[in-house]
Design a protein around this motif. Structure first.
Motif: not given
Length: 194
Positions: A94-113
């Motif tokens: 896919k070359k370019f990924i989007w996901t998110e981390y959601k835990a411990n009351g925290k949300r962080v959008p993440l990418t891998a490229v």
């Protein structure tokens, strides 16, 4: 009296020679410390850059300047204090990924490229000044979908737009088998730079 004058002159001259030698020794040691310190700083800078690209696809990647490659959404997984952002296999496809981390009351959008060189980068998927969370790739540029700011895909240096100083923040990661993992504690502690 002539001998006495010569003796005094010799003592004065000898102490001056000792002072000059001491100064040269101290200056030499200082130069060595500066050289070692400079090498250490440069090595750490290059180590930081290498840390961003722990993995590689094993081949170069060509992105079309005529097409906008959007991020592909995938699910992240948390296990044993590690967050799996994606797998190397998925990223290769896919070359370019989007996901998110959601835990411990925290949300962080993440990418891998996959960079054009084939190196793999994992980063926080946020253009912090405008709060954009998604990007696309056009040619060798990563572009914020909200404000249009562009960065060089290989170096993440700003090219144009209002948010150039805040590219997606690169994260250290490890490859565990096929999985690309970030320490959960790092994401729990993450805060925007702006």
């Amino acid at each position: 009296m002539g001998k006495e004058q010569n003796s005094k002159r010799d003592k004065f001259t000898q102490s001056q020679k000792k002072t000059n030698k001491s100064f040269l020794v101290i200056a030499g040691v200082a130069v060595i410390f500066l050289a070692v310190g400079g090498f250490y700083l440069l090595e750490n800078k290059s180590s930081e850059m290498d840390a961003k690209a722990t993995s590689t696809l094993g081949q170069k990647v060509t992105y079309s300047p005529n097409e906008n490659l959007q991020q592909t959404k995938v699910s992240s997984k948390i296990e044993d204090g590690k967050v799996t952002v994606t797998s190397l296999s998925d990223l290769k496809e896919k070359k370019f990924i989007w996901t998110e981390y959601k835990a411990n009351g925290k949300r962080v959008p993440l990418t891998a490229v996959a960079e054009p060189s084939g190196k793999v980068v994992v980063a926080v998927s946020v253009c912090e000044p405008c709060n954009g969370e998604t990007f696309h790739i056009s040619g060798n540029k990563i572009v914020c979908n909200v404000c249009g700011t562009t960065w060089d895909l290989e170096s993440f240096k700003g090219l144009s737009g209002g948010c150039q100083q805040y590219p997606p923040e690169i994260l250290p990661y490890t490859q565990n088998g096929d999985n690309l993992e970030v320490d959960q504690a790092k994401l729990d502690a993450w805060k925007p730079r702006v």
